[in-house]
Design a protein around this motif. Structure first.
Motif, PDB file in Angstrom:
ATOM      1  N   HIS A 220     -43.875 -37.197  72.956  1.00 54.12           N
ATOM      2  CA  HIS A 220     -43.598 -38.590  73.321  1.00 54.12           C
ATOM      3  C   HIS A 220     -44.808 -39.468  73.019  1.00 54.12           C
ATOM      4  CE1 HIS A 220     -41.775 -41.932  75.482  1.00 54.12           C
ATOM      5  NE2 HIS A 220     -42.920 -42.100  76.141  1.00 54.12           N
ATOM      6  N   PHE A 221     -46.008 -38.982  73.363  1.00 58.13           N
ATOM      7  CA  PHE A 221     -47.231 -39.730  73.055  1.00 58.13           C
ATOM      8  C   PHE A 221     -47.315 -40.005  71.551  1.00 58.13           C
ATOM      9  CE2 PHE A 221     -49.758 -37.933  76.915  1.00 58.13           C
ATOM     10  CZ  PHE A 221     -49.161 -38.880  77.732  1.00 58.13           C
ATOM     11  N   SER A 222     -47.058 -38.955  70.749  1.00 53.84           N
ATOM     12  CA  SER A 222     -47.162 -39.085  69.293  1.00 53.84           C
ATOM     13  C   SER A 222     -46.128 -40.059  68.753  1.00 53.84           C
ATOM     14  CB  SER A 222     -46.974 -37.703  68.653  1.00 53.84           C
ATOM     15  OG  SER A 222     -46.963 -37.790  67.250  1.00 53.84           O
ATOM     16  N   LYS A 223     -44.904 -39.960  69.257  1.00 56.96           N
ATOM     17  CA  LYS A 223     -43.823 -40.841  68.798  1.00 56.96           C
ATOM     18  C   LYS A 223     -44.123 -42.302  69.098  1.00 56.96           C
ATOM     19  CE  LYS A 223     -38.872 -41.641  69.460  1.00 56.96           C
ATOM     20  NZ  LYS A 223     -37.674 -41.231  70.229  1.00 56.96           N
ATOM     21  N   ARG A 224     -44.748 -42.550  70.261  1.00 58.49           N
ATOM     22  CA  ARG A 224     -45.080 -43.925  70.664  1.00 58.49           C
ATOM     23  C   ARG A 224     -46.446 -44.364  70.132  1.00 58.49           C
ATOM     24  NH1 ARG A 224     -43.167 -46.118  75.177  1.00 58.49           N
ATOM     25  NH2 ARG A 224     -44.144 -47.958  74.219  1.00 58.49           N
ATOM     26  N   HIS A 225     -47.098 -43.493  69.366  1.00 61.28           N
ATOM     27  CA  HIS A 225     -48.437 -43.763  68.815  1.00 61.28           C
ATOM     28  C   HIS A 225     -49.427 -44.064  69.943  1.00 61.28           C
ATOM     29  CE1 HIS A 225     -46.604 -43.841  64.861  1.00 61.28           C
ATOM     30  NE2 HIS A 225     -45.742 -44.761  65.277  1.00 61.28           N
ATOM     31  N   LEU A 226     -49.300 -43.296  71.019  1.00 61.34           N
ATOM     32  CA  LEU A 226     -50.214 -43.431  72.153  1.00 61.34           C
ATOM     33  C   LEU A 226     -51.311 -42.379  72.049  1.00 61.34           C
ATOM     34  CD1 LEU A 226     -47.589 -43.881  75.028  1.00 61.34           C
ATOM     35  CD2 LEU A 226     -48.870 -45.667  73.838  1.00 61.34           C
ATOM     36  N   ASP A 227     -52.497 -42.764  72.419  1.00 62.41           N
ATOM     37  CA  ASP A 227     -53.624 -41.831  72.378  1.00 62.41           C
ATOM     38  C   ASP A 227     -54.416 -41.934  73.686  1.00 62.41           C
ATOM     39  OD1 ASP A 227     -55.496 -39.998  71.505  1.00 62.41           O
ATOM     40  OD2 ASP A 227     -56.685 -41.500  70.414  1.00 62.41           O
ATOM     41  N   PRO A 228     -53.837 -41.403  74.786  1.00 62.59           N
ATOM     42  CA  PRO A 228     -54.528 -41.486  76.086  1.00 62.59           C
ATOM     43  C   PRO A 228     -55.888 -40.796  76.037  1.00 62.59           C
ATOM     44  CG  PRO A 228     -52.248 -40.778  76.343  1.00 62.59           C
ATOM     45  CD  PRO A 228     -52.552 -40.713  74.889  1.00 62.59           C
ATOM     46  N   LYS A 229     -56.900 -41.474  76.541  1.00 58.80           N
ATOM     47  CA  LYS A 229     -58.256 -40.923  76.514  1.00 58.80           C
ATOM     48  C   LYS A 229     -58.534 -40.058  77.746  1.00 58.80           C
ATOM     49  CE  LYS A 229     -59.398 -43.083  72.706  1.00 58.80           C
ATOM     50  NZ  LYS A 229     -58.104 -43.745  72.447  1.00 58.80           N
ATOM     51  N   ASN A 230     -57.781 -40.316  78.824  1.00 58.81           N
ATOM     52  CA  ASN A 230     -58.032 -39.594  80.074  1.00 58.81           C
ATOM     53  C   ASN A 230     -56.844 -38.700  80.412  1.00 58.81           C
ATOM     54  OD1 ASN A 230     -60.515 -41.029  80.535  1.00 58.81           O
ATOM     55  ND2 ASN A 230     -59.268 -42.784  81.151  1.00 58.81           N
ATOM     56  N   ILE A 231     -56.985 -37.418  80.105  1.00 58.46           N
ATOM     57  CA  ILE A 231     -55.937 -36.430  80.409  1.00 58.46           C
ATOM     58  C   ILE A 231     -56.534 -35.321  81.254  1.00 58.46           C
ATOM     59  CG2 ILE A 231     -54.423 -34.662  79.449  1.00 58.46           C
ATOM     60  CD1 ILE A 231     -53.843 -36.446  77.119  1.00 58.46           C
ATOM     61  N   PHE A 232     -55.851 -35.022  82.347  1.00 56.75           N
ATOM     62  CA  PHE A 232     -56.282 -33.947  83.251  1.00 56.75           C
ATOM     63  C   PHE A 232     -55.173 -32.897  83.286  1.00 56.75           C
ATOM     64  CE2 PHE A 232     -56.733 -32.227  87.682  1.00 56.75           C
ATOM     65  CZ  PHE A 232     -57.948 -31.592  87.471  1.00 56.75           C
ATOM     66  N   GLU A 233     -55.490 -31.653  82.898  1.00 58.23           N
ATOM     67  CA  GLU A 233     -54.491 -30.592  82.800  1.00 58.23           C
ATOM     68  C   GLU A 233     -54.474 -29.739  84.059  1.00 58.23           C
ATOM     69  OE1 GLU A 233     -55.450 -28.407  79.307  1.00 58.23           O
ATOM     70  OE2 GLU A 233     -54.733 -29.954  77.923  1.00 58.23           O
ATOM     71  N   ILE A 234     -53.264 -29.444  84.543  1.00 58.67           N
ATOM     72  CA  ILE A 234     -53.095 -28.583  85.712  1.00 58.67           C
ATOM     73  C   ILE A 234     -51.984 -27.566  85.417  1.00 58.67           C
ATOM     74  CG2 ILE A 234     -53.962 -30.162  87.477  1.00 58.67           C
ATOM     75  CD1 ILE A 234     -50.248 -29.829  86.981  1.00 58.67           C
ATOM     76  N   GLU A 235     -51.867 -26.562  86.260  1.00 57.32           N
ATOM     77  CA  GLU A 235     -50.860 -25.510  86.066  1.00 57.32           C
ATOM     78  C   GLU A 235     -49.579 -25.824  86.819  1.00 57.32           C
ATOM     79  OE1 GLU A 235     -50.020 -22.467  83.854  1.00 57.32           O
ATOM     80  OE2 GLU A 235     -52.166 -22.390  84.325  1.00 57.32           O
ATOM     81  N   ASN A 236     -49.704 -26.437  87.987  1.00 56.11           N
ATOM     82  CA  ASN A 236     -48.564 -26.592  88.881  1.00 56.11           C
ATOM     83  C   ASN A 236     -48.247 -28.064  89.121  1.00 56.11           C
ATOM     84  OD1 ASN A 236     -46.968 -26.650  91.439  1.00 56.11           O
ATOM     85  ND2 ASN A 236     -47.303 -24.443  91.334  1.00 56.11           N
ATOM     86  N   LEU A 237     -46.979 -28.430  88.974  1.00 60.05           N
ATOM     87  CA  LEU A 237     -46.579 -29.825  89.137  1.00 60.05           C
ATOM     88  C   LEU A 237     -46.722 -30.326  90.564  1.00 60.05           C
ATOM     89  CD1 LEU A 237     -43.437 -30.293  86.874  1.00 60.05           C
ATOM     90  CD2 LEU A 237     -45.717 -31.226  86.580  1.00 60.05           C
ATOM     91  N   THR A 238     -46.603 -29.442  91.527  1.00 63.62           N
ATOM     92  CA  THR A 238     -46.776 -29.858  92.921  1.00 63.62           C
ATOM     93  C   THR A 238     -48.169 -30.436  93.124  1.00 63.62           C
ATOM     94  OG1 THR A 238     -45.241 -28.141  93.654  1.00 63.62           O
ATOM     95  CG2 THR A 238     -46.666 -29.108  95.321  1.00 63.62           C
ATOM     96  N   THR A 239     -49.169 -29.799  92.502  1.00 64.26           N
ATOM     97  CA  THR A 239     -50.543 -30.299  92.564  1.00 64.26           C
ATOM     98  C   THR A 239     -50.632 -31.677  91.924  1.00 64.26           C
ATOM     99  OG1 THR A 239     -51.371 -28.033  92.406  1.00 64.26           O
ATOM    100  CG2 THR A 239     -52.947 -29.806  91.968  1.00 64.26           C
ATOM    101  N   ALA A 240     -49.979 -31.848  90.777  1.00 64.70           N
ATOM    102  CA  ALA A 240     -49.999 -33.142  90.081  1.00 64.70           C
ATOM    103  C   ALA A 240     -49.397 -34.238  90.947  1.00 64.70           C
ATOM    104  CB  ALA A 240     -49.240 -33.025  88.764  1.00 64.70           C
ATOM    105  N   ILE A 241     -48.273 -33.944  91.572  1.00 65.65           N
ATOM    106  CA  ILE A 241     -47.601 -34.929  92.432  1.00 65.65           C
ATOM    107  C   ILE A 241     -48.494 -35.334  93.589  1.00 65.65           C
ATOM    108  CG2 ILE A 241     -45.693 -35.215  94.065  1.00 65.65           C
ATOM    109  CD1 ILE A 241     -44.013 -33.495  92.102  1.00 65.65           C
TER     110      ILE A 241
END
Length: 314
Positions: A220-241
């Motif tokens: 989706h980022f690529s399709k919209r030509h978006l290049d977010p500079k701040n990405i934080f990766e996690i394993e579990n969506l509950t943590t993200a929420i």
């Protein structure tokens, strides 16, 4: 055509030679060589190209190998059916789930299922989609509940769709752009639209590589030509929420993996209006595998659950 000691032939195929196969079978190489000569003589064909190293199957050898695998699979299915007939009140289900989906789905399904069928054991295995596919192919799982990977090998797997699942964007209501977007017109599923191009400089909390959700978001980022500079990766969506609820960034969640009423009150869900962010959530099986009555009971309860969820969104 189903000759004695067929496992000898399979070992030669798997090991690519007589020497390694003999070691695996704990027999002498001359004995295995005599077996192969006798087998080919009885069948009246050459099963291997004996001039190749490692040994390669001839076309007739491939046909014989496929024949054996079908017979072995039928034998396994028959044994399962016999066991099921003899022990109709007991059984075991080996179920695969994505790492985060179990926390959303199982509390709604498992208590009701175990109450209704107390003698059916449910063994849960969680992991990424590529791991679940591997476990299905090696028959360590009876079925898996997962979004369909784009690289799924449909020559070996099949599926039943539970729902067409939308990937939603999650933001904190205290963010000015979130507050503004909440007043926009909702789509047919009941979610307002948000344009994340206006949030490109914000922190995006996404799942780690190897998960289907991650691939969909990056596409989706690529399709919209978006290049977010701040990405934080996690394993579990509950943590993200929970991080978004605390005021830290934005995240993405599959529609079937969240319940708006169970989300923290300060969070809002949005649609990104991208057809590539709608994917099938399905029950996936290995092809030509016998599905036990116990598994079908659980799958039936799953289908009822997602049908009710669909009606609630209409």
């Amino acid at each position: 055509m189903f000759f004695k000691n067929y496992e000898y032939f399979l070992a030669i195929v798997e090991e690519g030679g007589l020497s390694k196969a003999a070691k695996k079978l704990f027999i002498s190489q001359p004995s295995l060589s005599k077996y192969l000569k006798r087998l080919e003589m009885n069948l009246g064909v050459e099963l291997f190209d004996h001039n190749s190293s490692p040994l390669k199957l001839t076309y007739t050898g491939e046909r014989y190998y496929n024949y054996l695998m079908q017979i072995i699979q039928l034998d396994k299915q028959l044994q399962k059916e016999f066991s099921e007939i003899q022990n109709n009140d007991r059984g075991k289900i080996r179920l695969g789930l994505a790492l985060w989906r179990g926390s959303c789905l199982l509390p709604d399904i498992l208590p009701s299922f175990t109450k209704k069928y107390p003698n059916i054991e449910v063994d849960i295995i969680e992991g990424k989609s590529n791991f679940l596919v591997s476990e299905l192919l090696t028959e360590k799982l009876d079925f898996a509940i997962m979004n369909l990977p784009t690289n799924m090998d449909f020559s070996k797997l099949t599926y039943d769709t539970l729902m067409e699942e939308q990937i939603l964007f999650v933001g904190n209501k205290n963010h000015p752009l979130v507050e503004q977007a909440r007043s926009s017109q909702v789509n047919s599923r009941g979610y307002p639209f948000i344009d994340i191009a206006h949030l490109e400089d914000e922190l995006f909390i996404i799942t780690k590589p190897g998960q289907n959700l991650t691939s969909a978001i990056l596409h989706h980022f690529s399709k919209r030509h978006l290049d977010p500079k701040n990405i934080f990766e996690i394993e579990n969506l509950t943590t993200a929420i929970n991080l978004v609820s605390s005021g830290m960034g934005f995240t993405f969640v599959p529609e079937g993996g969240v319940k708006e009423k169970q989300l923290p009150e300060n969070l809002a869900l949005f649609s990104l209006e991208d057809p590539n962010l709608i994917w099938p959530l399905a029950v996936v099986y290995k092809k030509h595998t016998y599905i036990t009555n116990h598994s079908n009971l659980f799958i039936g309860m799953l289908k009822d659950y997602y049908q009710k969820n669909k009606q609630n969104h209409l």
